[in-house]
Write a protein that holds these residues in place. Structure first.
Motif, PDB file in Angstrom:
ATOM      1  N   UNK A  57      57.013  40.227  36.240  1.00 34.56           N
ATOM      2  CA  UNK A  57      56.546  39.548  37.446  1.00 34.56           C
ATOM      3  C   UNK A  57      56.214  40.571  38.536  1.00 34.56           C
ATOM      4  N   UNK A  58      56.734  40.333  39.749  1.00 32.50           N
ATOM      5  CA  UNK A  58      56.407  41.203  40.880  1.00 32.50           C
ATOM      6  C   UNK A  58      57.579  42.092  41.283  1.00 32.50           C
ATOM      7  N   UNK A  81      50.119  35.173  34.323  1.00 32.77           N
ATOM      8  CA  UNK A  81      48.696  35.517  34.442  1.00 32.77           C
ATOM      9  C   UNK A  81      48.266  35.716  35.892  1.00 32.77           C
ATOM     10  N   UNK A  82      49.237  35.869  36.784  1.00 34.45           N
ATOM     11  CA  UNK A  82      48.934  36.158  38.186  1.00 34.45           C
ATOM     12  C   UNK A  82      50.006  37.099  38.699  1.00 34.45           C
ATOM     13  N   UNK A  83      49.605  38.181  39.360  1.00 38.35           N
ATOM     14  CA  UNK A  83      50.584  39.106  39.919  1.00 38.35           C
ATOM     15  C   UNK A  83      49.991  39.738  41.174  1.00 38.35           C
ATOM     16  N   UNK A  99      46.757  43.295  31.662  1.00 35.67           N
ATOM     17  CA  UNK A  99      46.844  42.066  30.868  1.00 35.67           C
ATOM     18  C   UNK A  99      48.075  41.266  31.273  1.00 35.67           C
ATOM     19  N   UNK A 100      48.069  39.986  30.936  1.00 39.70           N
ATOM     20  CA  UNK A 100      49.191  39.125  31.270  1.00 39.70           C
ATOM     21  C   UNK A 100      49.716  38.375  30.067  1.00 39.70           C
ATOM     22  N   UNK A 315      43.443  41.506  25.104  1.00 45.19           N
ATOM     23  CA  UNK A 315      43.428  40.064  25.337  1.00 45.19           C
ATOM     24  C   UNK A 315      44.154  39.764  26.649  1.00 45.19           C
ATOM     25  N   UNK A 316      43.902  38.548  27.155  1.00 49.31           N
ATOM     26  CA  UNK A 316      44.565  38.052  28.371  1.00 49.31           C
ATOM     27  C   UNK A 316      44.436  39.044  29.534  1.00 49.31           C
ATOM     28  N   UNK A 317      43.210  39.550  29.718  1.00 49.30           N
ATOM     29  CA  UNK A 317      42.989  40.522  30.786  1.00 49.30           C
ATOM     30  C   UNK A 317      42.961  39.863  32.164  1.00 49.30           C
ATOM     31  N   UNK A 318      43.501  40.556  33.159  1.00 54.03           N
ATOM     32  CA  UNK A 318      43.482  40.086  34.539  1.00 54.03           C
ATOM     33  C   UNK A 318      42.357  40.724  35.323  1.00 54.03           C
ATOM     34  N   UNK A 319      41.817  41.818  34.843  1.00 52.50           N
ATOM     35  CA  UNK A 319      40.758  42.492  35.606  1.00 52.50           C
ATOM     36  C   UNK A 319      39.481  42.579  34.799  1.00 52.50           C
TER      37      UNK A 319
END
Length: 319
Positions: A57-58, A81-83, A99-100, A315-319
């Protein structure tokens, strides 16, 4: 050279036991770190040799200033999927893939109700008295049935909290800047016309908003004064949505009856912080998402993220 992977903030020491890391075999050297970092210098010293980092997480922020100091880093994985603590633009500039993983919404819903029920029925006070051989029954519980639950936010988590409130026989009202009466009706609740209307009406106010420019400091001194002296505030979302100094004053001066808190502006919360000792606070160490099922998903999908990245198809990229 074998790439190195650091799994950060594994407070409970469970990361390697809750997932099958064997697919990485001898292709990746994995180590876990259990203690929180106190500075960017500590982060660099601990993981500066790593090409892969798994963040929880953060707990450990990755701003641009830190990413610049991690030239070996190529893959950064976050649970969920959010940070907001990762500077995605800076990561992209440095060629770091982010990735997330999936994250279940049920655990924070359940913890929200643990806090609401704990506050309403003085669970911590009565349990402590029992363990210490203290008085038998020293408090009067507050009711849920027939009372008003005010929800700031009616998204995936807020809507689930709402349905449980309805099952308890509560009058549930919700507010957010974009909430419509139609959306509220879909969940079976009322939409408040204003934030102030909700705060003045609710016996229990629970925060379920994403932290952003429009929600930071959403509840300050003026808003907290609108709440009733018998009402409770619960925050399992993000601490910065509520002005922390104003909340401390509200609790000390009894503007509100109490607060259930799972999030703080500094985590871990310092040992001497008043949120640890105020008698009208039920505080938990950010446990909203901390369940076995969530952790199993986080770490197993982290393994999948690493495997896919090494194969050249992240996979599951955030950027």
């Amino acid at each position: 050279m074998t790439p190195r992977c650091a799994v950060l903030d594994d407070y409970q020491g469970v990361a390697l036991s809750l997932a099958d890391w064997s697919p990485l075999g001898g292709t990746v050297e994995v180590r876990t770190l259990r203690e929180p970092f106190r500075s960017e210098d500590e982060v660099v010293a601990a993981i500066g040799d790593c090409e892969i980092v798994v963040a929880m997480r953060e707990r450990t922020p990755f701003p641009a200033s830190l990413l610049t100091r991690l030239p070996r880093l190529r893959l950064l994985i976050t649970s969920g999927m959010r940070n907001a603590a990762i500077d995605l633009a800076a990561a992209a500039r440095h060629g770091i893939t982010v990735c997330g993983t999936a994250s279940n919404t049920e655990p924070p819903v359940e913890l929200t109700w643990a806090l609401i029920l704990g506050l309403a029925r003085n669970v911590a006070t009565e349990s402590t008295a029992m363990q210490a051989g203290g008085p038998w029954q020293s408090t009067l519980g507050a009711d849920l049935h027939g009372r008003t639950l005010g929800l700031l936010g009616l998204g995936k988590i807020g809507s689930r909290v709402a349905r449980i409130g309805l099952a308890f026989g509560m009058d549930v009202v919700a507010w957010s800047r974009n909430l419509t009466a139609e959306r509220a009706a879909e969940v079976g609740v009322r939409a408040a016309a204003t934030k102030e209307e909700l705060l003045e009406a609710a016996d229990y106010v629970s925060v379920h908003l994403v932290l952003g420019d429009r929600t930071r400091g959403l509840l300050g001194a003026d808003e907290l004064r609108r709440m009733r002296p018998t009402s409770y505030l619960v925050n399992t979302s993000r601490a910065a949505i509520v002005d922390q100094e104003a909340l401390l004053r509200a609790l000390r001066e009894n503007w509100i009856a109490g607060a259930g808190l799972d999030v703080f502006d500094q985590e871990p919360l310092p040992a001497g912080h008043p949120f640890r000792t105020l008698p009208n606070v039920l505080a938990l160490p950010h446990l909203g998402y901390v369940t076995r099922r969530n952790y199993e998903g986080y770490f197993q999908q982290a393994v999948e993220d690493i495997t896919a990245f090494l194969a050249g198809s992240p996979v599951r990229q955030l950027n």
